[in-house]
Write an enzyme that holds these catalytic residues in place. Structure first.
Site, PDB file in Angstrom:
ATOM      1  N   ASN A  13       0.871  -1.179   0.000  1.00  0.00           N
ATOM      2  CA  ASN A  13       0.000   0.000   0.000  1.00  0.00           C
ATOM      3  C   ASN A  13       0.905   1.225   0.000  1.00  0.00           C
ATOM      4  O   ASN A  13       1.494   1.558   1.020  1.00  0.00           O
ATOM      5  CB  ASN A  13      -0.901  -0.031   1.249  1.00  0.00           C
ATOM      6  CG  ASN A  13      -1.707   1.256   1.401  1.00  0.00           C
ATOM      7  OD1 ASN A  13      -1.822   2.046   0.457  1.00  0.00           O
ATOM      8  ND2 ASN A  13      -2.264   1.475   2.587  1.00  0.00           N
ATOM      9  N   TRP A  14       0.988   1.853  -1.154  1.00  0.00           N
ATOM     10  CA  TRP A  14       1.914   2.986  -1.290  1.00  0.00           C
ATOM     11  C   TRP A  14       1.377   4.273  -0.656  1.00  0.00           C
ATOM     12  O   TRP A  14       2.098   5.260  -0.559  1.00  0.00           O
ATOM     13  CB  TRP A  14       2.200   3.257  -2.765  1.00  0.00           C
ATOM     14  CG  TRP A  14       3.072   2.230  -3.417  1.00  0.00           C
ATOM     15  CD1 TRP A  14       3.658   1.146  -2.836  1.00  0.00           C
ATOM     16  CD2 TRP A  14       3.466   2.201  -4.802  1.00  0.00           C
ATOM     17  NE1 TRP A  14       4.380   0.444  -3.766  1.00  0.00           N
ATOM     18  CE2 TRP A  14       4.285   1.072  -4.978  1.00  0.00           C
ATOM     19  CE3 TRP A  14       3.205   3.022  -5.904  1.00  0.00           C
ATOM     20  CZ2 TRP A  14       4.851   0.740  -6.218  1.00  0.00           C
ATOM     21  CZ3 TRP A  14       3.754   2.699  -7.130  1.00  0.00           C
ATOM     22  CH2 TRP A  14       4.574   1.567  -7.280  1.00  0.00           C
ATOM     23  N   LYS A  15       0.095   4.301  -0.307  1.00  0.00           N
ATOM     24  CA  LYS A  15      -0.531   5.522   0.220  1.00  0.00           C
ATOM     25  C   LYS A  15      -0.267   6.687  -0.751  1.00  0.00           C
ATOM     26  O   LYS A  15      -0.235   6.456  -1.958  1.00  0.00           O
ATOM     27  CB  LYS A  15      -0.030   5.811   1.637  1.00  0.00           C
ATOM     28  CG  LYS A  15      -0.130   4.553   2.517  1.00  0.00           C
ATOM     29  CD  LYS A  15       0.018   4.789   3.978  1.00  0.00           C
ATOM     30  CE  LYS A  15      -0.129   3.456   4.705  1.00  0.00           C
ATOM     31  NZ  LYS A  15      -0.162   3.573   6.144  1.00  0.00           N
ATOM     32  N   HIS A  98      -9.810   1.510   4.560  1.00  0.00           N
ATOM     33  CA  HIS A  98      -8.529   1.618   5.275  1.00  0.00           C
ATOM     34  C   HIS A  98      -8.711   2.553   6.475  1.00  0.00           C
ATOM     35  O   HIS A  98      -9.461   3.531   6.401  1.00  0.00           O
ATOM     36  CB  HIS A  98      -7.441   2.154   4.333  1.00  0.00           C
ATOM     37  CG  HIS A  98      -6.076   2.095   4.940  1.00  0.00           C
ATOM     38  ND1 HIS A  98      -5.631   3.040   5.831  1.00  0.00           N
ATOM     39  CD2 HIS A  98      -5.084   1.184   4.819  1.00  0.00           C
ATOM     40  CE1 HIS A  98      -4.402   2.710   6.234  1.00  0.00           C
ATOM     41  NE2 HIS A  98      -4.051   1.591   5.633  1.00  0.00           N
ATOM     42  N   GLU A 100      -7.022   4.867   7.631  1.00  0.00           N
ATOM     43  CA  GLU A 100      -6.755   6.289   7.358  1.00  0.00           C
ATOM     44  C   GLU A 100      -7.969   6.944   6.694  1.00  0.00           C
ATOM     45  O   GLU A 100      -8.260   8.122   6.932  1.00  0.00           O
ATOM     46  CB  GLU A 100      -5.476   6.439   6.514  1.00  0.00           C
ATOM     47  CG  GLU A 100      -4.235   6.221   7.374  1.00  0.00           C
ATOM     48  CD  GLU A 100      -3.020   5.686   6.639  1.00  0.00           C
ATOM     49  OE1 GLU A 100      -2.969   5.741   5.401  1.00  0.00           O
ATOM     50  OE2 GLU A 100      -2.106   5.188   7.339  1.00  0.00           O
ATOM     51  N   GLU A 170      -6.119  -4.927  10.273  1.00  0.00           N
ATOM     52  CA  GLU A 170      -5.076  -3.951  10.556  1.00  0.00           C
ATOM     53  C   GLU A 170      -5.398  -3.233  11.868  1.00  0.00           C
ATOM     54  O   GLU A 170      -6.197  -2.281  11.869  1.00  0.00           O
ATOM     55  CB  GLU A 170      -4.988  -2.919   9.435  1.00  0.00           C
ATOM     56  CG  GLU A 170      -4.587  -3.497   8.095  1.00  0.00           C
ATOM     57  CD  GLU A 170      -3.957  -2.430   7.209  1.00  0.00           C
ATOM     58  OE1 GLU A 170      -2.792  -2.564   6.857  1.00  0.00           O
ATOM     59  OE2 GLU A 170      -4.647  -1.441   6.895  1.00  0.00           O
ATOM     60  N   GLY A 176       1.795   2.251  10.889  1.00  0.00           N
ATOM     61  CA  GLY A 176       2.735   3.363  10.812  1.00  0.00           C
ATOM     62  C   GLY A 176       3.359   3.723  12.141  1.00  0.00           C
ATOM     63  O   GLY A 176       3.882   4.828  12.316  1.00  0.00           O
ATOM     64  N   SER A 216       2.790  -2.126  10.472  1.00  0.00           N
ATOM     65  CA  SER A 216       4.233  -2.203  10.761  1.00  0.00           C
ATOM     66  C   SER A 216       4.873  -3.529  10.381  1.00  0.00           C
ATOM     67  O   SER A 216       5.730  -4.045  11.106  1.00  0.00           O
ATOM     68  CB  SER A 216       4.496  -1.869  12.232  1.00  0.00           C
ATOM     69  OG  SER A 216       4.103  -0.538  12.510  1.00  0.00           O
ATOM     70  N   GLY A 237       2.587  -1.237   4.358  1.00  0.00           N
ATOM     71  CA  GLY A 237       2.646   0.183   4.017  1.00  0.00           C
ATOM     72  C   GLY A 237       4.080   0.633   3.798  1.00  0.00           C
ATOM     73  O   GLY A 237       4.667   0.418   2.733  1.00  0.00           O
TER      74      GLY A 237
HETATM   75  P1  PGA Z   1       2.425   0.326   7.729  1.00  0.00           P
HETATM   76  O1  PGA Z   1       1.014   0.577   7.022  1.00  0.00           O
HETATM   77  O2  PGA Z   1       2.968  -0.979   7.196  1.00  0.00           O
HETATM   78  O3  PGA Z   1       3.273   1.487   7.340  1.00  0.00           O
HETATM   79  O4  PGA Z   1       2.171   0.242   9.210  1.00  0.00           O
HETATM   80  C1  PGA Z   1       0.110  -0.470   6.804  1.00  0.00           C
HETATM   81  C2  PGA Z   1      -1.127   0.053   6.139  1.00  0.00           C
HETATM   82  O5  PGA Z   1      -1.513   1.195   6.401  1.00  0.00           O
HETATM   83  O6  PGA Z   1      -1.770  -0.642   5.332  1.00  0.00           O
END
Ligand code: PGA
Length: 258
Positions: A13-15, A98, A100, A170, A176, A216, A237
């Site tokens: 997931n590149w965001k 997600h 976020e 998640e 993150g 993470s 991520g």
């Molecule tokens: P992260 O993000 O691996 O940076 O914790 C995971 C995600 O948001 O899908």
């Protein structure tokens, strides 16, 4: 040991990172690095990177998708994108719900449910993301949160419609934060999700559904997570932004290794 008929899917997931040109360079570098992996590789990229990523991935088995969509076919929704638009530029899957999106853009379970239904109806494979916050975990509400998210986000859907649905567990506190869930704790949550699927959509679908862990994930902790019986893949991520770390995770999945 994994159930033989479930694939292992590793999704990056590149965001909101990487331009189209970055995507081309990344995918070009990734392909030779992961050719021996037994994992299915998915990349959820920014909308503008979908076409370049898809073109560069041509001939490989890398699957390209988006990170969000609206549930309407079209309409006055400034800044939004429809499932057909994602499909048109080459997306094959989409992340939905997600944390976020939930936290920063106020998406609720009812909206997420409409999006999942639309993605399935239009032939775009959804990855439905769920997970508890730290407060919910501390109050002992993890199971209740997960089962509520599942029943509300998958409301009115039958097992036959959900074939192909990917679930991503998640925990919000692990995203993150450099604080991944322990493999045991993640397994426990995955078991809750699989039980819910079995009770509500039947054993067959529960056994077939890929449930990914996200939060993470790094090359150092990926193997112990993947070793858990109900963790069928990872949603990565930060560690997916570099070919080195993402390919290291993907390459942990070898024929007969899990
Ligand atoms: P992260 O993000 O691996 O940076 O914790 C995971 C995600 O948001 O899908």
């Amino acid at each position: 040991m994994k159930v033989a008929n479930r694939s292992v899917i590793i999704t990056g997931n590149w965001k909101m990172y990487k331009t189209g040109e970055d995507a081309r360079n990344y995918v070009k570098a990734l392909i030779p690095r992961v050719k021996d992996s037994a994992a299915k590789i998915y990349l959820a990229v920014p909308f503008t990177a979908i076409t370049p990523a898809r073109q560069t991935a041509q001939g490989s088995s890398i699957v390209i998708g988006g990170q969000n969509m609206h549930d309407a076919t079209e309409g006055a929704f400034t800044g939004e994108i429809a499932a057909q638009m994602l499909l048109e530029v080459g997306a094959q899957f989409v992340l939905i719900g997600h944390s976020e999106r939930r936290r920063l853009f106020n998406e609720d379970n009812a909206f997420i449910n409409r999006k999942v239904k639309k993605a399935l109806a239009d032939g775009l494979q959804p990855t439905l993301c769920i997970g508890e916050t730290l407060e919910e975990r501390d109050q002992g509400l993890t199971e209740q949160t997960l089962t509520t998210q599942l029943s509300e986000c998958l409301a009115d859907l039958k097992a036959t419609q959900c074939a192909g649905l990917i679930l991503a567990y998640e925990p919000v506190w692990a995203i993150g934060t450099d604080r991944s869930a322990t493999p045991e704790l993640a397994q426990e949550a995955h078991q809750i999700c699989r039980n819910w699927l079995e009770e509500n959509l039947g054993k067959r679908l529960a056994q077939k559904t890929v449930i990914q862990y996200g939060g993470s994930v790094k090359p150092e902790n990926a193997k112990s997570l993947l070793d858990q019986p109900d963790i069928d893949g990872l949603l990565v991520g930060a560690a997916s932004l570099k070919v080195d770390s993402f390919s290291a995770i993907v390459n942990l999945v070898q024929e007969g290794s899990l």
